[in-house]
Scaffold this motif. Structure first.
Motif, PDB file in Angstrom:
ATOM      1  N   VAL A   1       0.814  -0.982  -0.094  1.00  0.00           N
ATOM      2  CA  VAL A   1      -0.129   0.032  -0.004  1.00  0.00           C
ATOM      3  C   VAL A   1       0.953   1.322   0.017  1.00  0.00           C
ATOM      4  CG1 VAL A   1      -1.658   1.307   1.374  1.00  0.00           C
ATOM      5  CG2 VAL A   1      -2.081  -1.053   1.048  1.00  0.00           C
ATOM      6  N   LEU A   2       2.011   1.279   0.772  1.00  0.00           N
ATOM      7  CA  LEU A   2       2.696   2.532   0.962  1.00  0.00           C
ATOM      8  C   LEU A   2       3.373   2.414  -0.502  1.00  0.00           C
ATOM      9  CD1 LEU A   2       4.541   2.410   4.384  1.00  0.00           C
ATOM     10  CD2 LEU A   2       3.093   4.216   3.393  1.00  0.00           C
ATOM     11  N   GLU A   3       4.019   1.494  -0.890  1.00  0.00           N
ATOM     12  CA  GLU A   3       4.825   1.893  -2.146  1.00  0.00           C
ATOM     13  C   GLU A   3       3.969   2.290  -3.618  1.00  0.00           C
ATOM     14  OE1 GLU A   3       6.585  -2.249  -2.640  1.00  0.00           O
ATOM     15  OE2 GLU A   3       8.360  -1.676  -1.479  1.00  0.00           O
ATOM     16  N   THR A   4       2.647   1.738  -3.602  1.00  0.00           N
ATOM     17  CA  THR A   4       1.937   2.004  -4.537  1.00  0.00           C
ATOM     18  C   THR A   4       1.499   3.345  -4.293  1.00  0.00           C
ATOM     19  OG1 THR A   4       0.914  -0.379  -4.646  1.00  0.00           O
ATOM     20  CG2 THR A   4      -0.291   1.554  -5.668  1.00  0.00           C
ATOM     21  N   ALA A   5       1.149   3.785  -3.151  1.00  0.00           N
ATOM     22  CA  ALA A   5       0.688   5.192  -2.803  1.00  0.00           C
ATOM     23  C   ALA A   5       1.799   6.023  -3.325  1.00  0.00           C
ATOM     24  CB  ALA A   5       0.161   5.274  -1.337  1.00  0.00           C
TER      25      ALA A   5
END
Length: 220
Positions: free
Chosen positions: A167-171
């Protein structure tokens, strides 16, 4: 003012790595890896490592094959020679003028520690490693401008679940954290294939863990 970054990365099952090969065949761990070059034969590298295992094989099915040099009771020191420039992970890092300060292996997992001069240098090294190996960045420690332990920021990615990290990497990749945002919560959630509520929950949990680590470090 120093702006370097200390990084620990894990590479899973690097091909033709004698260190991890020995750890796998002996079902043990390798540490205290060192190497040297002879000025009269600069194209050759001699490496030594300490292996700790329940039992030790009579020989290794590796090329080059390490030979036992010394015994420390439950641990043994092995040595081997190899050609310089065979493209191992350590040489990839050293190609950016960054010495590898620590090498260890547990089974097929190779752990390397090095210091990058800055974030741009770190990204270049990570990019080169990712292009060739199954890489996981385990820890980053950044030196701030003041020489004070309170200004060292330690981030341990293993505290995040795989989903929280995704989630962090995609955001980040989609520009959710930029100002102005390049993507809103709904767009990032759609990219991940989850609901907006689930995205928010995962993001909040990940940010809380990161802030806890940063703030705890800062108050020591």
């Amino acid at each position: 003012m120093p702006s370097g970054i200390r990084a620990e990365v894990k590479i899973e099952d690097p091909p033709d790595c004698v260190v991890t090969g020995a750890a796998v065949e002996a079902s043990g761990t390798v540490q205290s890896v060192s190497k040297s070059t002879n000025p009269d034969a600069p194209e050759r590298v001699t490496e030594e490592f300490m292996l700790e295992a329940e039992s030790y094989p009579d020989g290794f099915d590796l090329d080059p094959e390490p030979t036992e040099l010394f015994s420390y009771g439950s641990s043994s020191v092995y040595r081997f020679e190899r050609e310089l420039g065979r493209g191992c992970p350590c040489e990839v890092i050293e190609g950016f003028d960054c010495p590898v300060t620590n090498v260890r292996a547990r089974g097929a997992s190779l752990h390397l520690t090095f210091h990058a001069p800055d974030m741009e240098g770190l990204q270049s090294i990570i990019g080169a490693l990712t292009a060739e190996y199954d890489l996981d960045v385990k820890r980053l420690l950044q030196s701030q401008q003041e020489h004070d332990e309170r200004n060292l920021v330690f981030v341990d990615r293993s505290q995040l679940t795989d989903r929280q990290l995704e989630v962090l990497e995609t955001a980040h990749r989609m520009g959710y954290f930029e100002h102005p945002k390049r993507a809103n919560a709904g767009e990032v959630a759609a990219e991940l294939g989850i609901t907006g509520t689930t995205f928010t929950e995962h993001l909040a949990a990940a940010q809380t863990k990161l802030l806890d680590a940063i703030l705890e470090t800062g108050t020591r």
